[in-house]
Design an enzyme around this catalytic site. Structure first.
Site, PDB file in Angstrom:
ATOM      1  N   CYS A   1      33.983  40.829  28.193  1.00 37.16           N
ATOM      2  CA  CYS A   1      35.417  40.989  28.429  1.00 37.16           C
ATOM      3  C   CYS A   1      36.033  39.593  28.483  1.00 37.16           C
ATOM      4  CB  CYS A   1      35.699  41.803  29.692  1.00 37.16           C
ATOM      5  SG  CYS A   1      35.234  41.036  31.253  1.00 37.16           S
TER       6      CYS A   1
ATOM      7  N   ASN B   1      34.735  37.900  32.423  1.00 30.81           N
ATOM      8  CA  ASN B   1      33.432  38.299  32.957  1.00 30.81           C
ATOM      9  C   ASN B   1      33.451  38.471  34.476  1.00 30.81           C
ATOM     10  OD1 ASN B   1      30.035  37.015  32.992  1.00 30.81           O
ATOM     11  ND2 ASN B   1      30.684  39.093  32.573  1.00 30.81           N
TER      12      ASN B   1
ATOM     13  N   CYS C   1      35.427  41.493  35.764  1.00 29.38           N
ATOM     14  CA  CYS C   1      35.812  42.891  36.030  1.00 29.38           C
ATOM     15  C   CYS C   1      35.033  43.858  35.149  1.00 29.38           C
ATOM     16  CB  CYS C   1      37.325  43.092  35.839  1.00 29.38           C
ATOM     17  SG  CYS C   1      38.345  42.298  37.107  1.00 29.38           S
ATOM     18  N   ARG C   2      35.489  44.027  33.926  1.00 28.33           N
ATOM     19  CA  ARG C   2      34.944  45.081  33.074  1.00 28.33           C
ATOM     20  C   ARG C   2      33.513  44.847  32.611  1.00 28.33           C
ATOM     21  NH1 ARG C   2      39.562  44.959  28.741  1.00 28.33           N
ATOM     22  NH2 ARG C   2      39.358  42.755  29.270  1.00 28.33           N
ATOM     23  N   SER C   3      33.215  43.662  32.098  1.00 28.58           N
ATOM     24  CA  SER C   3      31.863  43.462  31.541  1.00 28.58           C
ATOM     25  C   SER C   3      30.772  43.458  32.612  1.00 28.58           C
ATOM     26  CB  SER C   3      31.798  42.229  30.641  1.00 28.58           C
ATOM     27  OG  SER C   3      32.172  41.057  31.310  1.00 28.58           O
TER      28      SER C   3
ATOM     29  N   ASP D   1      42.022  46.267  31.181  1.00 30.32           N
ATOM     30  CA  ASP D   1      41.679  45.268  32.188  1.00 30.32           C
ATOM     31  C   ASP D   1      42.399  45.608  33.493  1.00 30.32           C
ATOM     32  OD1 ASP D   1      41.056  43.026  33.682  1.00 30.32           O
ATOM     33  OD2 ASP D   1      41.650  41.607  32.127  1.00 30.32           O
TER      34      ASP D   1
END
Length: 161
Positions: free
Chosen positions: A15, A18, A20-22, A133
């Protein structure tokens, strides 16, 4: 999966920063693989396109949301490198901008083929275009990102195995 059962499939989730999402995708995939007895068949990591948060733990709000679902996010943020395109079999971006940036960063046309959008594995219909995000959002946005990641990780496992 190929006949090389001893060689793990190497997956990198990416993301923007690095945090939140990933790292959440990494945590979700790690737990789902472990629950299915596949943890020795999959190698999982995550990275960010930018270097703003290198060394940081995932965002506190994402860690909290993930913990309520049984995920322990302990990854420390890192930035993707060109070497990652050699190391990983799949490089999965969380949204279309991530995917475009990853394809620009890829050192070859062959490396570009490894790049795919996370929601390509979603089983939700109609398929969401992106994992949004949640960084500037509310608790609900972090929960929604986790909902999408849980679904897409399950879809990815089903696709691979």
């Amino acid at each position: 999966m190929s006949n090389e059962a001893t060689k793990p499939i190497k997956i990198l989730f990416v993301c923007l920063g690095n945090i939140c999402r990933s790292p959440a995708a990494e945590g979700v995939m790690r737990k789902q693989a472990q629950e299915k007895g596949l943890d020795d068949q999959i190698e999982i990591d995550s990275a960010g396109l930018g270097n703003w948060h290198v060394g940081d733990l995932p965002d506190r709000r994402m860690r909290t949301a993930a913990a309520t679902r049984g995920y322990n996010l302990t990854h420390h943020a890192r930035q993707i490198t060109k070497k990652d395109f050699d190391r990983f079999d799949l490089i999965i971006g969380m949204d279309e901008e991530n995917v475009k940036a990853l394809k620009r960063l890829a050192p070859s046309a062959e490396a570009q083929k490894k790049v795919v959008r996370m929601t390509a594995y979603s089983t939700i219909r109609p398929r969401p275009a992106t994992v949004p995000d949640p960084y500037y959002g509310t608790t609900r946005d972090f929960d929604y990102a986790l909902d999408l990641l849980e679904d897409a990780c399950q879809g990815l496992i089903d696709h691979l195995f």
